[in-house]
Design a protein around this motif. Structure first.
Motif, PDB file in Angstrom:
ATOM      1  N   THR A  12       0.798  -1.226   0.000  1.00 55.68           N
ATOM      2  CA  THR A  12       0.000   0.000   0.000  1.00 55.68           C
ATOM      3  C   THR A  12       0.830   1.276   0.000  1.00 55.68           C
ATOM      4  OG1 THR A  12      -0.140  -0.053   2.416  1.00 55.68           O
ATOM      5  CG2 THR A  12      -1.906  -1.161   1.187  1.00 55.68           C
ATOM      6  N   ASN A  13       2.164   1.139   0.016  1.00 51.60           N
ATOM      7  CA  ASN A  13       3.006   2.334   0.032  1.00 51.60           C
ATOM      8  C   ASN A  13       4.395   1.966  -0.492  1.00 51.60           C
ATOM      9  OD1 ASN A  13       4.662   1.356   2.325  1.00 51.60           O
ATOM     10  ND2 ASN A  13       2.746   1.652   3.490  1.00 51.60           N
ATOM     11  N   PRO A  14       5.219   2.963  -0.792  1.00 54.94           N
ATOM     12  CA  PRO A  14       6.547   2.694  -1.360  1.00 54.94           C
ATOM     13  C   PRO A  14       7.428   1.810  -0.493  1.00 54.94           C
ATOM     14  CG  PRO A  14       5.946   4.983  -1.696  1.00 54.94           C
ATOM     15  CD  PRO A  14       4.898   4.414  -0.798  1.00 54.94           C
ATOM     16  N   ALA A  15       7.330   1.959   0.814  1.00 55.48           N
ATOM     17  CA  ALA A  15       8.179   1.147   1.702  1.00 55.48           C
ATOM     18  C   ALA A  15       7.813  -0.332   1.576  1.00 55.48           C
ATOM     19  CB  ALA A  15       8.027   1.616   3.147  1.00 55.48           C
ATOM     20  N   GLU A  16       6.530  -0.631   1.590  1.00 56.24           N
ATOM     21  CA  GLU A  16       6.092  -2.021   1.427  1.00 56.24           C
ATOM     22  C   GLU A  16       6.454  -2.545   0.052  1.00 56.24           C
ATOM     23  OE1 GLU A  16       2.194  -1.786   4.424  1.00 56.24           O
ATOM     24  OE2 GLU A  16       1.928  -2.190   2.278  1.00 56.24           O
ATOM     25  N   LEU A  17       6.343  -1.678  -0.952  1.00 58.49           N
ATOM     26  CA  LEU A  17       6.688  -2.090  -2.315  1.00 58.49           C
ATOM     27  C   LEU A  17       8.172  -2.478  -2.389  1.00 58.49           C
ATOM     28  CD1 LEU A  17       6.140  -2.397  -5.352  1.00 58.49           C
ATOM     29  CD2 LEU A  17       6.512   0.077  -5.582  1.00 58.49           C
ATOM     30  N   LYS A  18       9.016  -1.658  -1.798  1.00 56.46           N
ATOM     31  CA  LYS A  18      10.459  -1.941  -1.817  1.00 56.46           C
ATOM     32  C   LYS A  18      10.756  -3.257  -1.107  1.00 56.46           C
ATOM     33  CE  LYS A  18      14.917   0.169  -0.704  1.00 56.46           C
ATOM     34  NZ  LYS A  18      15.597   1.351  -0.116  1.00 56.46           N
ATOM     35  N   ARG A  19      10.077  -3.486   0.021  1.00 55.11           N
ATOM     36  CA  ARG A  19      10.278  -4.737   0.770  1.00 55.11           C
ATOM     37  C   ARG A  19       9.906  -5.952  -0.064  1.00 55.11           C
ATOM     38  NH1 ARG A  19       5.479  -5.445   4.258  1.00 55.11           N
ATOM     39  NH2 ARG A  19       4.795  -6.406   2.292  1.00 55.11           N
ATOM     40  N   GLN A  20       8.773  -5.862  -0.747  1.00 55.88           N
ATOM     41  CA  GLN A  20       8.294  -7.016  -1.502  1.00 55.88           C
ATOM     42  C   GLN A  20       9.116  -7.248  -2.771  1.00 55.88           C
ATOM     43  OE1 GLN A  20       6.229  -8.591   0.307  1.00 55.88           O
ATOM     44  NE2 GLN A  20       6.106 -10.365  -1.086  1.00 55.88           N
ATOM     45  N   LEU A  21       9.580  -6.164  -3.388  1.00 52.06           N
ATOM     46  CA  LEU A  21      10.458  -6.315  -4.541  1.00 52.06           C
ATOM     47  C   LEU A  21      11.751  -7.025  -4.139  1.00 52.06           C
ATOM     48  CD1 LEU A  21      10.048  -2.862  -6.352  1.00 52.06           C
ATOM     49  CD2 LEU A  21       9.230  -5.091  -7.137  1.00 52.06           C
ATOM     50  N   LYS A  22      12.264  -6.685  -2.974  1.00 49.13           N
ATOM     51  CA  LYS A  22      13.477  -7.348  -2.477  1.00 49.13           C
ATOM     52  C   LYS A  22      13.219  -8.831  -2.258  1.00 49.13           C
ATOM     53  CE  LYS A  22      16.968  -7.096   1.176  1.00 49.13           C
ATOM     54  NZ  LYS A  22      17.400  -6.408   2.425  1.00 49.13           N
ATOM     55  N   GLN A  23      12.039  -9.157  -1.734  1.00 53.28           N
ATOM     56  CA  GLN A  23      11.692 -10.549  -1.496  1.00 53.28           C
ATOM     57  C   GLN A  23      11.691 -11.343  -2.811  1.00 53.28           C
ATOM     58  OE1 GLN A  23      11.138 -12.503   1.050  1.00 53.28           O
ATOM     59  NE2 GLN A  23      10.263 -14.257  -0.074  1.00 53.28           N
ATOM     60  N   VAL A  24      11.113 -10.764  -3.856  1.00 56.81           N
ATOM     61  CA  VAL A  24      10.999 -11.467  -5.130  1.00 56.81           C
ATOM     62  C   VAL A  24      12.327 -11.515  -5.871  1.00 56.81           C
ATOM     63  CG1 VAL A  24       9.925 -11.384  -7.422  1.00 56.81           C
ATOM     64  CG2 VAL A  24       8.538 -10.978  -5.378  1.00 56.81           C
ATOM     65  N   ILE A  25      12.984 -10.356  -5.972  1.00 61.99           N
ATOM     66  CA  ILE A  25      14.188 -10.254  -6.804  1.00 61.99           C
ATOM     67  C   ILE A  25      15.422 -10.841  -6.114  1.00 61.99           C
ATOM     68  CG2 ILE A  25      15.763  -8.626  -7.929  1.00 61.99           C
ATOM     69  CD1 ILE A  25      13.305  -6.800  -8.368  1.00 61.99           C
ATOM     70  N   VAL A  26      15.568 -10.544  -4.823  1.00 58.92           N
ATOM     71  CA  VAL A  26      16.776 -10.980  -4.112  1.00 58.92           C
ATOM     72  C   VAL A  26      16.609 -12.382  -3.541  1.00 58.92           C
ATOM     73  CG1 VAL A  26      18.350 -10.465  -2.194  1.00 58.92           C
ATOM     74  CG2 VAL A  26      17.392  -8.604  -3.578  1.00 58.92           C
ATOM     75  N   GLU A  27      15.504 -12.604  -2.832  1.00 58.54           N
ATOM     76  CA  GLU A  27      15.325 -13.896  -2.165  1.00 58.54           C
ATOM     77  C   GLU A  27      14.937 -15.003  -3.145  1.00 58.54           C
ATOM     78  OE1 GLU A  27      16.557 -12.215   1.194  1.00 58.54           O
ATOM     79  OE2 GLU A  27      16.074 -14.358   0.982  1.00 58.54           O
ATOM     80  N   LEU A  28      13.932 -14.724  -4.014  1.00 58.76           N
ATOM     81  CA  LEU A  28      13.481 -15.751  -4.955  1.00 58.76           C
ATOM     82  C   LEU A  28      14.279 -15.743  -6.251  1.00 58.76           C
ATOM     83  CD1 LEU A  28       9.592 -15.511  -4.551  1.00 58.76           C
ATOM     84  CD2 LEU A  28      11.134 -17.210  -3.567  1.00 58.76           C
ATOM     85  N   LYS A  29      15.022 -14.640  -6.463  1.00 58.82           N
ATOM     86  CA  LYS A  29      15.831 -14.505  -7.681  1.00 58.82           C
ATOM     87  C   LYS A  29      14.982 -14.598  -8.954  1.00 58.82           C
ATOM     88  CE  LYS A  29      20.207 -16.093  -5.656  1.00 58.82           C
ATOM     89  NZ  LYS A  29      19.805 -15.721  -4.287  1.00 58.82           N
ATOM     90  N   ARG A  30      13.885 -13.882  -8.919  1.00 65.04           N
ATOM     91  CA  ARG A  30      12.993 -13.833 -10.073  1.00 65.04           C
ATOM     92  C   ARG A  30      12.704 -12.382 -10.449  1.00 65.04           C
ATOM     93  NH1 ARG A  30      10.730 -19.117 -11.075  1.00 65.04           N
ATOM     94  NH2 ARG A  30      11.941 -20.485  -9.703  1.00 65.04           N
ATOM     95  N   PRO A  31      12.449 -12.114 -11.731  1.00 62.20           N
ATOM     96  CA  PRO A  31      11.940 -10.779 -12.083  1.00 62.20           C
ATOM     97  C   PRO A  31      10.595 -10.547 -11.371  1.00 62.20           C
ATOM     98  CG  PRO A  31      12.591 -12.023 -14.029  1.00 62.20           C
ATOM     99  CD  PRO A  31      12.580 -12.992 -12.902  1.00 62.20           C
ATOM    100  N   ALA A  32      10.272  -9.280 -11.159  1.00 61.21           N
ATOM    101  CA  ALA A  32       9.040  -8.947 -10.434  1.00 61.21           C
ATOM    102  C   ALA A  32       8.025  -8.291 -11.368  1.00 61.21           C
ATOM    103  CB  ALA A  32       9.350  -8.017  -9.265  1.00 61.21           C
ATOM    104  N   LEU A  33       6.802  -8.767 -11.282  1.00 65.74           N
ATOM    105  CA  LEU A  33       5.671  -8.157 -11.980  1.00 65.74           C
ATOM    106  C   LEU A  33       4.874  -7.369 -10.957  1.00 65.74           C
ATOM    107  CD1 LEU A  33       3.764  -7.904 -14.495  1.00 65.74           C
ATOM    108  CD2 LEU A  33       2.587  -9.933 -13.609  1.00 65.74           C
ATOM    109  N   ILE A  34       4.609  -6.100 -11.258  1.00 63.37           N
ATOM    110  CA  ILE A  34       3.845  -5.237 -10.350  1.00 63.37           C
ATOM    111  C   ILE A  34       2.546  -4.861 -11.045  1.00 63.37           C
ATOM    112  CG2 ILE A  34       3.842  -3.130  -8.978  1.00 63.37           C
ATOM    113  CD1 ILE A  34       7.127  -4.163 -10.437  1.00 63.37           C
ATOM    114  N   GLU A  35       1.425  -5.145 -10.379  1.00 62.56           N
ATOM    115  CA  GLU A  35       0.110  -4.843 -10.953  1.00 62.56           C
ATOM    116  C   GLU A  35      -0.700  -4.018  -9.968  1.00 62.56           C
ATOM    117  OE1 GLU A  35      -1.178  -8.756 -13.522  1.00 62.56           O
ATOM    118  OE2 GLU A  35      -1.589  -8.750 -11.383  1.00 62.56           O
TER     119      GLU A  35
END
Length: 814
Positions: free
Chosen positions: A631-654
């Protein structure tokens, strides 16, 4: 007449009885409502009872108004049986029944326009003949019935020319031709397509005429005549139409023409109506003012359509419905003395899409409800309706009428209002399913064929015919055997192969399982096997779902026919970013989106929170949790890190869509055999606060009780609007076709609070577990698990029998 208002004794119409011939379409609802508000007893002569008009109608006379003898007899019987009902007058507001209304006036001695007069006015060819014979202005014209008529036109007329039906209304099949070649093409088009289906007002005849194009400023003159005297008129300017089909755009009142031109137009209209013999009625007279003077176009012996009523009512305080009723009943009208300036300046806009198609989005801003400049806003099309504009049809979506203190103010107000009316029509395309399906009820299957039942019957007959010979087939099941391996995701593919083997073996098939957990062994076994067809239900190679497309590629290299989609489709669909790009390119509605491969990439600024962040290339909701919605930039940054860094996958944002989720199961590969099974719906409203309305991994594979107990799964979807059901089905079909799916697939669609659908993703080879969504949907239409498997066999066999072996690799849509 005082202050421009029709007056008389209070309630002059109250208690009177009027016979209305034909309710017309729902566009005329305001007329029926107005009649009742004026206190009249309303009797309607109509082919059938119309639900939208039923609350306002006191009595119905049911007869086919297209059959004049039947209708006249029905009126006669009614008047004889209902002798206590004193019918005071008869009228129509529907072009189709002007002639029938005239016949009723003649037969039963009501006030109105005689049939002989009405026929001369309504038939455009007879009207031109009348004008010429009485020394009235008319362009050169010719009735075209034979090739020699076209030769005459070519040799004697000056282009441009106009082809038009002698009957009809709303400019249907009226087309401009710039040269003889165009004239021939347009004539053939009109001749081939003209029908009462496209324009019901053609029921009185379908002759075609050609006349020279009249260049000039077009106007409508709305008139009230009583006892041969003009009691009121209003001149409306027509803005330039979109040619060659004369599509109406805008109209405005009062007219901006010079007074002398307006005087000439009214003088001409009065003279023509007097010579025709029109003594009583509400008339909509169409004309042009040219360099040589006024020229008549058409005479419509009824109230003008759409905005005509509002124009006179708001600009001049004259109620045309009230006036027309009083003329029909015989209540005297004083002549209207119009003020120097109108009470309001008005302009209207016809809402017409640029092309034919299906209305897939309609957004009316809330500001429209409180906008005091709007006089009339009428949209009779709904999301899910088809809109056919020339050359496919002659429809539009509705109209809006806006007022102002002067003509410029009105135009500016209209521009502002149009900004708040947004709609999207999905364009018709030969490969598109949009607008071609219908759904009888929620248990029926949507078929692309016009007749659903016939289409379903053909498919069923073919299925039975093929099965008669195909149970000797040797079937290979390509899957994954995870026996003894821990993991919730692996449980389903481990069991589905064995379940399929058991059911098919019971039906007489020879079945062999090929385990792709050992690729080398499975490949060698396939190479040496004699199977006729492979059921491809493999989901992994070497533990990776990203390699799933290679299974189909291996089968292609071995020239083994298989069920389901080809390697390219499977590869694209596992990459959500590529799917998004294709959907966007083809204008398929999907949530607004962006994607990133690294944390330092920028995301488009116009995305609105809340957003959902997904791994771009995982399946089974892997990597999706309740935290995926941000719901905000901070949460977005956290979740992008989870997908890109932890799962090592590109991230789709909708952009997150809050609403119900629909699963659409589709069977088939080609247009003629595609079917949509009954929709299923997931409703998330009972989820506790703090839980987003999505299916995370926990809901799908961990049986989290929060989701299990609070997501309502409807199979089939209940109480869903028929048009929404068809729209969802059609969008799913287009998605399925664009991504070139074969045999079966499942499309996930979410709807927002306004029931606008958005495609989330497509699974080209969805689970065939007996309890999975697709088998469950098939069961709703009477196909058990074994029937479904056999049908997939038939679909695959037909696909390979009809085309060359590698035809399934030709991705025409992509």
């Amino acid at each position: 007449m005082k202050n421009g208002k029709i007056v008389g004794q209070n309630g002059e119409l109250s208690g009177k009885t009027i016979l209305l011939v034909n309710t017309g379409s729902i566009k005329k609802k305001f007329i029926v409502q107005r009649i009742k508000k004026l206190g009249l007893h309303l009797i309607v002569l109509n082919k059938e009872i119309v639900s939208w008009a039923q609350p306002y109608v006191d009595q119905w006379i049911l007869a086919d108004t297209g059959n004049h003898q039947e209708a006249l007899q029905a009126v006669k019987v009614f008047l004889q049986d209902k002798q206590k009902v004193n019918v005071d007058g008869v009228m129509t507001f529907w072009e189709d029944d002007v002639l029938l209304t005239a016949r009723i006036c003649d037969r039963f001695n009501f006030i109105g326009i005689p049939f002989d007069v009405a026929k001369k006015a309504r038939n455009k060819h007879l009207f031109r003949e009348f004008c010429v014979s009485h020394g009235l202005p008319a362009p050169r014209y010719k009735l075209v019935k034979a090739p020699e008529d076209m030769e005459y036109v070519q040799n004697n007329f000056v282009f441009p020319l106009v082809i038009k039906p002698t009957y009809g209304s709303s400019s249907a099949y009226v087309v401009k031709a710039e040269n003889f070649e165009e004239l021939q093409e347009i004539y053939n088009y009109v001749k081939k397509n003209i029908s009462t289906t496209g324009e019901s007002a053609l029921a009185d005849g379908m002759d075609i005429m050609v006349e020279e194009y009249i260049d000039g400023n077009e106007v409508d003159i709305d008139m009230l005549l009583q006892n041969g005297k003009l009691k009121f008129f209003s001149i409306v300017d027509n803005f330039k139409t979109e040619e060659p089909f004369f599509i109406e755009t805008q109209e405005a009142v009062p007219s901006s023409l010079p007074d002398k031109d307006q005087d000439k137009l009214v003088e001409m209209a009065e003279k023509i109506l007097e010579k025709l013999g029109v003594q009583n009625g509400c008339v909509h007279f169409e004309a042009k003012i040219t360099k040589t003077g006024p020229m008549p176009l058409e005479v419509n012996l009824r109230l003008g359509g759409d905005e005509a009523f509002a124009f006179s009512k708001e600009a001049w305080h004259v109620d045309l419905i009230d006036g027309a009723l009083k003329i029909a009943i015989g209540i005297y009208l004083d002549k209207v003395i119009k003020p120097e300036e109108p009470y309001k300046y008005l302009i209207s806009q016809t809402l017409t899409p640029p092309h034919s198609g299906l209305l897939v989005k309609l957004d009316l801003d809330e500001k429209l409800k409180t906008n005091k400049n709007i006089v009339d806003l009428f949209i009779f099309k709904e999301v899910g309706d088809s809109v056919l504009v020339p050359p496919e049809g002659y429809e539009y979506m509705g109209w809006v009428t806006v007022q102002g203190y002067n003509d410029l103010d009105a135009e500016e107000n209209l521009e502002e209002v149009l900004k708040d009316i947004k709609f999207e029509v999905a364009k018709y395309d030969p490969a598109s399913s949009i607008g071609k399906t219908s759904r009888k009820n929620r248990f029926s299957m949507a078929a692309i064929n016009t007749n659903i039942l016939k289409g379903a019957a053909k498919i069923e007959n073919i299925r039975r015919l093929v099965l008669k010979d195909k149970r000797d087939f040797r079937i290979g099941i390509i899957g994954n055997n995870f026996a003894g391996i821990e993991g919730t995701v692996q449980n389903e593919p481990a069991s589905v192969g064995n379940q399929m083997m058991e059911v098919l073996a019971e039906r007489g098939y020879q079945v062999t399982l090929f385990d792709f957990n050992n690729v080398a062994k499975a490949y060698q076994e396939l190479k040496e096997s004699n199977i006729d067809l492979a059921f491809n239900v493999c989901e992994r190679i070497n533990g990776s779902s990203l390699l799933e497309p290679h299974v189909a590629a291996l089968l292609d290299t071995l020239q083994i026919p298989y069920t389901g989609s080809n390697p390219l489709t499977l590869g694209i669909c596992i990459d959500k970013i590529k799917v998004k790009k294709l959907l966007t390119y083809h204008n398929i509605p999907t949530p607004k989106w962006d994607y990133v491969y690294s944390l330092d990439e920028e995301i488009r600024a116009d995305l609105e929170y809340p957003l959902i962040v997904k791994p771009s290339n995982t399946d089974n909701s892997t990597g999706i949790s309740n935290d995926s919605v941000v719901t905000n930039p901070a949460e977005l940054k956290r979740q992008l890190k989870q997908v890109i860094v932890e799962l090592k996958r590109p991230a789709l944002i909708e952009e997150y869509i809050e609403g119900d989720e629909y699963d659409v199961a589709i069977l088939g590969s080609e247009e003629k055999d595609l079917r949509v099974l009954p929709l299923s719906r997931s409703i998330f409203d009972k989820l506790p606060a703090g839980y987003w309305h999505i299916y995370p991994f926990e809901a799908k594979f961990l049986n989290d009780p929060i989701y299990k107990n609070n997501i309502e799964l409807q199979e089939p979807a209940k109480n869903i609007n028929v048009k929404l059901s068809s729209l969802i089905s059609e969008i799913a079909l287009d998605t399925y076709s664009i991504l070139d799916c074969h045999d079966y697939g499942r499309v996930e669609i979410k709807v927002d609070k306004n029931n606008n659908p958005y495609v989330l993703e497509l699974n080209p080879n969805p689970s065939l577990s007996p309890k999975a969504m697709l088998p469950a949907a098939a069961k709703l239409v009477g196909e058990d698990y074994g029937d479904l498997l056999e049908q997939l066999i038939v679909l695959a066999v037909k696909r390979y029998q009809k085309k060359s072996f590698d035809y399934n690799l030709y991705n025409f849509s992509l």
